[in-house]
Write a protein that holds these residues in place. Structure first.
Motif, mmCIF file in Angstrom:
data_model
loop_
_atom_site.group_PDB
_atom_site.id
_atom_site.type_symbol
_atom_site.label_atom_id
_atom_site.label_comp_id
_atom_site.label_asym_id
_atom_site.label_seq_id
_atom_site.Cartn_x
_atom_site.Cartn_y
_atom_site.Cartn_z
ATOM 1 N N CYS A 158 -4.522 -4.822 -2.298
ATOM 2 C CA CYS A 158 -4.017 -3.470 -2.505
ATOM 3 C C CYS A 158 -3.399 -3.393 -3.897
ATOM 4 C CB CYS A 158 -2.976 -3.157 -1.441
ATOM 5 S SG CYS A 158 -2.410 -1.458 -1.496
ATOM 6 N N CYS A 207 -1.572 2.544 -3.619
ATOM 7 C CA CYS A 207 -2.418 3.503 -4.326
ATOM 8 C C CYS A 207 -3.872 3.389 -3.863
ATOM 9 C CB CYS A 207 -2.306 3.254 -5.831
ATOM 10 S SG CYS A 207 -3.324 4.336 -6.837
ATOM 11 N N CYS A 208 -4.438 2.204 -4.022
ATOM 12 C CA CYS A 208 -5.830 1.989 -3.677
ATOM 13 C C CYS A 208 -6.037 0.504 -3.412
ATOM 14 C CB CYS A 208 -6.747 2.474 -4.798
ATOM 15 S SG CYS A 208 -6.422 1.688 -6.399
ATOM 16 N N LEU A 263 -13.981 0.562 -0.936
ATOM 17 C CA LEU A 263 -12.857 1.028 -1.736
ATOM 18 C C LEU A 263 -11.928 1.789 -0.798
ATOM 19 C CD1 LEU A 263 -11.624 1.492 -4.580
ATOM 20 C CD2 LEU A 263 -13.040 3.551 -4.715
ATOM 21 N N LEU A 304 -8.586 4.215 -0.494
ATOM 22 C CA LEU A 304 -7.798 5.134 -1.316
ATOM 23 C C LEU A 304 -6.713 5.805 -0.497
ATOM 24 C CD1 LEU A 304 -10.814 6.922 -2.972
ATOM 25 C CD2 LEU A 304 -9.391 5.185 -4.044
ATOM 26 N N ARG A 305 -5.536 5.887 -1.063
ATOM 27 C CA ARG A 305 -4.457 6.670 -0.464
ATOM 28 C C ARG A 305 -4.394 7.976 -1.237
ATOM 29 N NH1 ARG A 305 1.983 5.267 -0.342
ATOM 30 N NH2 ARG A 305 2.561 6.875 1.174
ATOM 31 N N MET A 316 -5.532 8.358 4.222
ATOM 32 C CA MET A 316 -6.312 7.317 3.553
ATOM 33 C C MET A 316 -7.781 7.403 3.932
ATOM 34 S SD MET A 316 -3.557 4.260 3.870
ATOM 35 C CE MET A 316 -4.312 3.229 2.638
ATOM 36 N N TRP A 371 -12.539 8.265 -8.374
ATOM 37 C CA TRP A 371 -11.806 7.976 -7.141
ATOM 38 C C TRP A 371 -10.450 7.337 -7.435
ATOM 39 C CZ3 TRP A 371 -12.817 10.680 -3.236
ATOM 40 C CH2 TRP A 371 -14.116 11.010 -2.872
ATOM 41 N N ILE A 372 -10.414 6.408 -8.356
ATOM 42 C CA ILE A 372 -9.147 5.753 -8.688
ATOM 43 C C ILE A 372 -8.158 6.778 -9.238
ATOM 44 C CG2 ILE A 372 -8.018 4.036 -10.185
ATOM 45 C CD1 ILE A 372 -9.722 2.912 -7.774
ATOM 46 N N ALA A 429 -6.473 8.680 -6.438
ATOM 47 C CA ALA A 429 -5.427 7.902 -5.765
ATOM 48 C C ALA A 429 -4.196 7.751 -6.659
ATOM 49 C CB ALA A 429 -5.978 6.536 -5.356
#
Length: 110
Positions: A31, A39-40, A47, A49-50, A78, A95-96, A99
């Protein structure tokens, strides 16, 4: 811990320059945190993601996404993104960034 090391390295490259970055082994994977907030991450070849509830619900309309159900019960804030959804550098960065935006909206824990 079993996770895709190549994917983890790609995520790490996008995250490590951010203020408050840290890593922690969680959920059987890795994580990535910002100021102590999850976060991710990477679990197996997915992958994680939050995104918060609203963004997560919207993201689930995108291809290659599904609810994160690590405990057998869906986590509303998530999601998982499967490999086709993060294959390109552009998609992974998108995507990152989603998050990161959510994690930065939370109060720091560190």
């Amino acid at each position: 811990m079993v996770f895709d090391e190549d994917l983890a390295q790609r995520v790490r490259q996008l995250m490590k320059r951010r203020k408050g970055f840290s890593e922690r082994k969680m959920f059987g994977g890795i994580c990535f945190m910002l100021h102590g907030n999850m976060c991710c991450g990477v679990i197996r070849d997915r992958l994680m993601l939050r995104l918060g509830e609203k963004r997560a619900q919207k993201a689930l309309q995108e291809p290659a996404t599904r609810e994160m159900d690590f405990t057998g019960k869906p986590l509303k804030s998530m999601i998982y993104v499967e490999q086709p959804g993060y294959a390109s550098a552009e998609d992974l960065k998108y995507w990152i960034n989603q998050a990161v935006k959510f994690a930065q909206s939370l109060p720091a824990k560190d």
